[in-house]
Design an enzyme around this catalytic site. Structure first.
Site, PDB file in Angstrom:
ATOM      1  N   LEU A 153      85.766  11.122  17.288  1.00  0.00           N
ATOM      2  CA  LEU A 153      87.031  11.857  17.240  1.00  0.00           C
ATOM      3  C   LEU A 153      86.935  13.115  18.100  1.00  0.00           C
ATOM      4  CD1 LEU A 153      89.749  11.249  15.708  1.00  0.00           C
ATOM      5  CD2 LEU A 153      89.186  13.244  14.322  1.00  0.00           C
ATOM      6  N   GLY A 154      86.588  12.906  19.366  1.00  0.00           N
ATOM      7  CA  GLY A 154      86.655  13.999  20.328  1.00  0.00           C
ATOM      8  C   GLY A 154      88.075  14.159  20.838  1.00  0.00           C
ATOM      9  N   ARG A 176      79.478  11.795  13.285  1.00  0.00           N
ATOM     10  CA  ARG A 176      78.313  12.313  12.549  1.00  0.00           C
ATOM     11  C   ARG A 176      78.710  13.351  11.516  1.00  0.00           C
ATOM     12  NH1 ARG A 176      74.149  13.693  17.310  1.00  0.00           N
ATOM     13  NH2 ARG A 176      76.125  14.304  18.275  1.00  0.00           N
ATOM     14  N   ARG A 233      81.918   3.526  26.524  1.00  0.00           N
ATOM     15  CA  ARG A 233      80.898   3.065  27.461  1.00  0.00           C
ATOM     16  C   ARG A 233      80.450   1.679  27.014  1.00  0.00           C
ATOM     17  NH1 ARG A 233      82.428   5.956  30.749  1.00  0.00           N
ATOM     18  NH2 ARG A 233      81.372   7.658  31.833  1.00  0.00           N
ATOM     19  N   ASP A 257      87.472  -2.304  28.242  1.00  0.00           N
ATOM     20  CA  ASP A 257      87.622  -1.683  29.553  1.00  0.00           C
ATOM     21  C   ASP A 257      86.266  -1.404  30.184  1.00  0.00           C
ATOM     22  OD1 ASP A 257      89.169  -0.435  31.683  1.00  0.00           O
ATOM     23  OD2 ASP A 257      88.435   1.486  30.932  1.00  0.00           O
ATOM     24  N   GLU A 262      78.231  -3.006  34.537  1.00  0.00           N
ATOM     25  CA  GLU A 262      79.382  -3.053  35.433  1.00  0.00           C
ATOM     26  C   GLU A 262      78.958  -3.097  36.897  1.00  0.00           C
ATOM     27  OE1 GLU A 262      81.785   0.313  34.394  1.00  0.00           O
ATOM     28  OE2 GLU A 262      82.139  -0.406  32.365  1.00  0.00           O
ATOM     29  N   HIS A 280      87.410  -1.306  33.978  1.00  0.00           N
ATOM     30  CA  HIS A 280      87.102   0.119  33.813  1.00  0.00           C
ATOM     31  C   HIS A 280      88.176   0.982  34.498  1.00  0.00           C
ATOM     32  CE1 HIS A 280      83.603   3.155  33.124  1.00  0.00           C
ATOM     33  NE2 HIS A 280      84.787   3.691  32.885  1.00  0.00           N
TER      34      HIS A 280
END
Length: 316
Positions: A153-154, A176, A233, A257, A262, A280
């Site tokens: 939840l940034g 966390r 990622r 995505d 990749e 991506h």
């Protein structure tokens, strides 16, 4: 004299042009033998421009640039930059957060809606003439009112959570520690969040601490009616376990995505109708990429004028 800047990997043509106009720019990709070039000329460069989704700034590259003073990265991810090595040498690191929050959140919802309502699959169905031939396309999954679990939840995670309000979704998140002031319920246990969620959206940081955070047990907890969306990622998801879960019906579907290696996408994913695959492109809009390019330039300009980048990357 113009500051000498090394460019690692390809960037937007407009950004490359601006960099070449403002600095003595050299593109490492133009060298037939990059290692040999760095051995001869690595000490010439004061700045490095790179990208979060490309080359980054690994340990070896930083080590090959003994005069390096600043890194300006095109992107928000920092997992491909050796922040420990950079900070140990006093190298300033700038990146481009915030300006891409909306577009990544939009893409997360595009994937969520696509895999749930089967829009890409339905498009293939129509184009193949199957509808015209009298075949019936199956049902999708309702999104409005569903339970959305967010892993991380940034800035972007909070933007995704706000988007969910427009769909009347019940939102919980795993991190966390609880995010101060967040109006959504914090779930300390990732497995419990997966068991609860109809849709699990992954938007946590990459790196060693989150490698394969989403593994077979989490996918099993998400269950045969659950969907996974990954816009973080590729390393965060155990790709082999995901393929197995999609093939066996352990989960209902996935929207991706990003991938572990990749631009190579596992062959097994290409043949599955219950997965939506993007190359991506979560932040790939004209508006956002222009804003990211401006921040790359602003970080360099600020550093060479004041000794500090405009947007400082967090410490490792």
């Amino acid at each position: 004299m113009k500051h000498r800047i090394l460019q690692a990997g390809r960037l937007l043509p407009a950004l490359e042009q601006r960099l070449a106009a403002d600095y003595a720019l050299h593109r490492l990709a133009d060298e037939a033998d990059p290692d040999a070039f760095l051995a001869r000329h690595g000490a010439d460069f004061a700045g490095l421009v790179t990208s979060a989704g490309g080359t980054g700034a690994p340990t070896a590259l930083i080590g090959a640039l003994p005069s390096l003073r600043v890194i300006s990265s095109f992107g928000v991810g920092l997992d491909r930059i050796d922040l420990t090595a950079a900070h140990a040498r006093g190298i300033a690191v700038g990146y481009t957060p915030d300006v891409l929050n909306d577009c990544v959140a939009d893409t997360a919802f595009a994937l969520l809606l696509d895999v749930a309502r089967r829009t890409a699959e339905a498009d293939r169905f129509v184009r193949a003439g199957r509808w015209a031939s009298g075949q019936v396309f199956g049902l999708g999954r309702k999104v409005s009112g569903a339970r959305l679990g967010i892993v991380g939840l940034g800035r972007i995670g909070q933007t995704i959570a706000r988007r969910a309000g427009g769909f009347d979704m019940d939102v919980r998140y795993h991190s966390r520690r609880a995010v101060a002031g967040a109006p959504w319920a914090h779930e300390p246990a990732l497995l419990e969040l997966a068991r609860w969620a109809d849709f699990l959206v992954v938007i946590t940081a990459g790196g060693t601490e989150t490698r394969h955070l989403i593994e077979a047990q989490v996918l099993q907890a998400l269950g045969p009616q659950g969907f996974l969306v990954n816009v973080s990622r590729g390393s965060v998801v155990d790709e082999a376990a995901l393929v197995q879960a999609l093939q066996s019906g352990a989960i209902a579907g996935a929207g991706l995505d990003v991938y572990q290696d990749e631009p190579r996408v596992p062959e097994a994913l290409l043949s599955l109708d219950n997965v939506v695959l993007l190359p991506h492109v979560a932040s790939a809009t004209h508006e956002t990429r222009r804003a990211m390019a401006e921040l790359v330039l602003a970080n360099l300009q600020s550093f060479f004028a004041t000794g500090r980048v405009a947007v400082v990357a967090p410490t490792a």
